[in-house]
Design a protein around this motif. Sequence first.
Motif, mmCIF file in Angstrom:
data_model
loop_
_atom_site.group_PDB
_atom_site.id
_atom_site.type_symbol
_atom_site.label_atom_id
_atom_site.label_comp_id
_atom_site.label_asym_id
_atom_site.label_seq_id
_atom_site.Cartn_x
_atom_site.Cartn_y
_atom_site.Cartn_z
ATOM 1 N N VAL A 22 0.993 -1.164 0.061
ATOM 2 C CA VAL A 22 -0.117 0.029 -0.051
ATOM 3 C C VAL A 22 0.896 1.415 -0.011
ATOM 4 O O VAL A 22 0.529 2.166 -0.572
ATOM 5 N N SER A 23 2.226 1.217 0.492
ATOM 6 C CA SER A 23 2.905 2.229 0.507
ATOM 7 C C SER A 23 3.358 2.652 -0.859
ATOM 8 O O SER A 23 3.361 4.074 -1.286
ATOM 9 N N ILE A 24 3.613 1.669 -1.662
ATOM 10 C CA ILE A 24 3.945 1.794 -2.997
ATOM 11 C C ILE A 24 2.831 2.791 -3.723
ATOM 12 O O ILE A 24 3.015 3.649 -4.435
ATOM 13 N N LEU A 25 1.715 2.461 -3.460
ATOM 14 C CA LEU A 25 0.184 2.701 -4.275
ATOM 15 C C LEU A 25 0.005 4.041 -3.676
ATOM 16 O O LEU A 25 -0.425 4.998 -4.396
ATOM 17 N N THR A 26 -0.133 4.139 -2.128
ATOM 18 C CA THR A 26 -0.636 5.342 -1.773
ATOM 19 C C THR A 26 0.511 6.490 -1.251
ATOM 20 O O THR A 26 0.624 7.561 -1.598
ATOM 21 N N GLY A 27 1.576 6.000 -0.736
ATOM 22 C CA GLY A 27 2.640 6.708 -0.456
ATOM 23 C C GLY A 27 3.510 7.448 -1.552
ATOM 24 O O GLY A 27 3.800 8.625 -1.553
ATOM 25 N N HIS A 36 -7.831 -2.597 0.105
ATOM 26 C CA HIS A 36 -6.687 -3.686 -0.056
ATOM 27 C C HIS A 36 -6.835 -4.686 0.587
ATOM 28 O O HIS A 36 -6.195 -5.741 0.245
ATOM 29 N N ALA A 37 -7.724 -4.846 1.893
ATOM 30 C CA ALA A 37 -7.752 -5.901 2.553
ATOM 31 C C ALA A 37 -8.528 -7.063 1.734
ATOM 32 O O ALA A 37 -8.340 -7.974 1.705
ATOM 33 N N ALA A 69 -4.447 -12.172 -7.121
ATOM 34 C CA ALA A 69 -4.579 -10.892 -6.370
ATOM 35 C C ALA A 69 -4.160 -9.807 -7.608
ATOM 36 O O ALA A 69 -4.855 -8.789 -7.705
ATOM 37 N N LEU A 70 -2.948 -9.933 -8.132
ATOM 38 C CA LEU A 70 -2.547 -9.229 -9.285
ATOM 39 C C LEU A 70 -3.597 -8.961 -10.472
ATOM 40 O O LEU A 70 -3.903 -7.867 -10.943
ATOM 41 N N PHE A 71 -3.935 -10.183 -10.755
ATOM 42 C CA PHE A 71 -4.897 -10.251 -11.864
ATOM 43 C C PHE A 71 -6.294 -9.517 -11.364
ATOM 44 O O PHE A 71 -6.640 -8.410 -12.553
ATOM 45 N N VAL A 72 -6.827 -9.525 -10.375
ATOM 46 C CA VAL A 72 -8.054 -8.991 -10.104
ATOM 47 C C VAL A 72 -7.797 -7.412 -9.816
ATOM 48 O O VAL A 72 -8.407 -6.406 -10.226
ATOM 49 N N GLY A 73 -6.647 -7.104 -9.405
ATOM 50 C CA GLY A 73 -5.957 -5.767 -9.111
ATOM 51 C C GLY A 73 -6.174 -4.778 -10.523
ATOM 52 O O GLY A 73 -6.682 -4.031 -10.618
ATOM 53 N N ALA A 175 1.689 0.492 -10.176
ATOM 54 C CA ALA A 175 1.715 0.902 -8.739
ATOM 55 C C ALA A 175 0.803 -0.303 -8.073
ATOM 56 O O ALA A 175 0.811 -0.589 -7.028
ATOM 57 N N MET A 176 -0.378 -0.185 -8.714
ATOM 58 C CA MET A 176 -1.712 -0.910 -8.202
ATOM 59 C C MET A 176 -1.100 -2.380 -8.332
ATOM 60 O O MET A 176 -1.593 -3.243 -7.543
ATOM 61 N N GLY A 177 -0.663 -2.920 -9.639
ATOM 62 C CA GLY A 177 -0.251 -4.083 -9.502
ATOM 63 C C GLY A 177 0.656 -4.702 -8.571
ATOM 64 O O GLY A 177 0.722 -5.544 -7.841
ATOM 65 N N ILE A 178 1.858 -3.778 -8.344
ATOM 66 C CA ILE A 178 2.730 -4.069 -7.050
ATOM 67 C C ILE A 178 2.262 -4.280 -5.927
ATOM 68 O O ILE A 178 2.123 -5.321 -4.996
ATOM 69 N N SER A 179 1.085 -3.245 -5.661
ATOM 70 C CA SER A 179 0.352 -3.241 -4.162
ATOM 71 C C SER A 179 -0.461 -4.586 -4.062
ATOM 72 O O SER A 179 -0.454 -5.055 -3.105
ATOM 73 N N CYS A 180 -1.068 -5.033 -5.269
ATOM 74 C CA CYS A 180 -1.904 -6.115 -5.071
ATOM 75 C C CYS A 180 -1.155 -7.117 -4.833
ATOM 76 O O CYS A 180 -1.556 -8.069 -4.110
#
Lengths: 295, 263
Positions: A22-27, A36-37, A69-73, A175-180
């Motif tokens: 989430v840090s990569i995505l938000t921060g 993200h849960a 998770a990556l795929f859905v994200g 970023a979304m992909g990494i976080s997911c």
Amino acid sequence: MLEYWLGVATLTGIYMIAVLGVSILTGFTGLFSVGHAGFMAIGAYTSALLTKTYGIPIVLGVISAMTAALFVGLLIGYPTLKLKGDYFVIATLGIGQATKLIIENLPDITGGARGLTGIPSGSSFTTVLIIVVVVIWILSNFLRSKQGRNCVAVREDELAAASIGTKVASYKLLAMGISCALCGLSGALLAHYMQYLSPSMFSIVKSDELVMTVILGGTGSLTGSIIASLILIPLPEVLRFGAIQEWRMVFYGLLVVLVIIFKPSGLMGNKEFSIAGMKRLFKNIGLKTRHGRVK
Amino acid sequence: MQNKEAIEAILELKHVSKNFGGITASDDICISVPRGHIYGIIGPNGAGKTTLFNMITGVYDTTGGEIYFKGKKINGLPTAVIAKLGIARTFQNIRLFGSLSVYDNILTACQKNITYSLLDSLFRTPKCRKQEKVMAEYCEELLEAVGLIEYRDQQADNLPYGLQRRLEIARAMATTPQLILLDEPAAGMNEEESIALTVFVQSIRDKYGITIVIIDHHMDVIMALCDHITVLNFGQLLANGSPDEIQTNPDVIEAYLGVDDEC
């Protein structure tokens, strides 16, 4: 007792992986997610069901959890990250809630609200520790690369980023992909540590905690996210003992408020801990004192 | 001579127009910017100057007409693609990466020559390290050349105004463009700062051979720098010519000062 604290440490490590995602995505990319849960749940149930039902090795289960998770994200991110405005946040809220409800309403497969038991055990303290170290290493590499810098550029100013040749939507999606993927990993490790899963473990409160930890650590600081995770995740456990037992959630809230009042940019701001940085800091202090003596 | 210049035009706008609803921001604009020139675009507020820049860089789509860069049609392409082709720009209201250091602002913009993949960067392979090292050296050189090296580690937001402008131009240069669009670089500057800017812009063209299109209201800056000037008024092309021609053009004087009714 030692086993208990080792457990707390393991859980801290597991949740820290999700916080780093989430840090990569938000921060670093400046995108807020309140679901993200949900991606942790996708990872957790994917790995749990695959290893329990089909008996595949845990390693493969964890990899498929990350992939799922990556795929859905990416599926959620692709249409919404191109839009301006709050559509992305709303979509993450939706996916977070939907995931939980789907799990609750498929009792034959997921065990429903009663939970899923009998998941093969796999995450020990050592494995989690190694994975955390590897994740931190990979992410700090990422942030020192062109791709990482582009994510930060998107956070700072989208138009300026585009004007230097950054494909804004692609880097948001990255970023979304990494976080997911990291949330999926975290979820899968959780499943194999707890050996039990229930949908209530992945409520919106958990999503908020992830974002809150990142913000308290300082948006744009990996070190900040790590420190905040080390403080905030075990905090409810530390406060479980003694007279303050009933007050622990109050205490937790108070701590959050204090950080917001006294250090609004988060514990670390956007600074990173580095050996070179520490050297520079000491040098500056040294220079100042020397100047003081001359005067 | 006229013909040869037309062939060497690096940027060409052909009958470009832009409507926002019922408002015509740009109406049938034809401009041809020769390679290596410093080209001025002036006009009263609301004349459609920035709109023109936004269309060239793909921030807005054109309503009509075509834009060519090095003979390639670029209108309709996304901003990032146009930037990669070699057009960089600055903004009227400075848009730096505010919370990053001066050095990181420049480093972020250096990405055209980086070829390593995402996997290279995740595992920091030798290929990634090597290219990063080259980029780091290039950034130091550029900072040195534009006179920002002493502010290397300062946060961009904390720089004085004139230096923020300079950093924005330096960031544009870091993308190794062939054409830079400067949107009111002298806005809000005092005499001293605008003279420094004039010298700086001149040096970019002379040293790096970058073509420059500049919008500004400071006539001393424009007249000192530009080889050729286009005047816009209410979205229409009012005049075209050398600084001397523009200064004596009655239409331009009328647009800027108004008509004397009592005459």
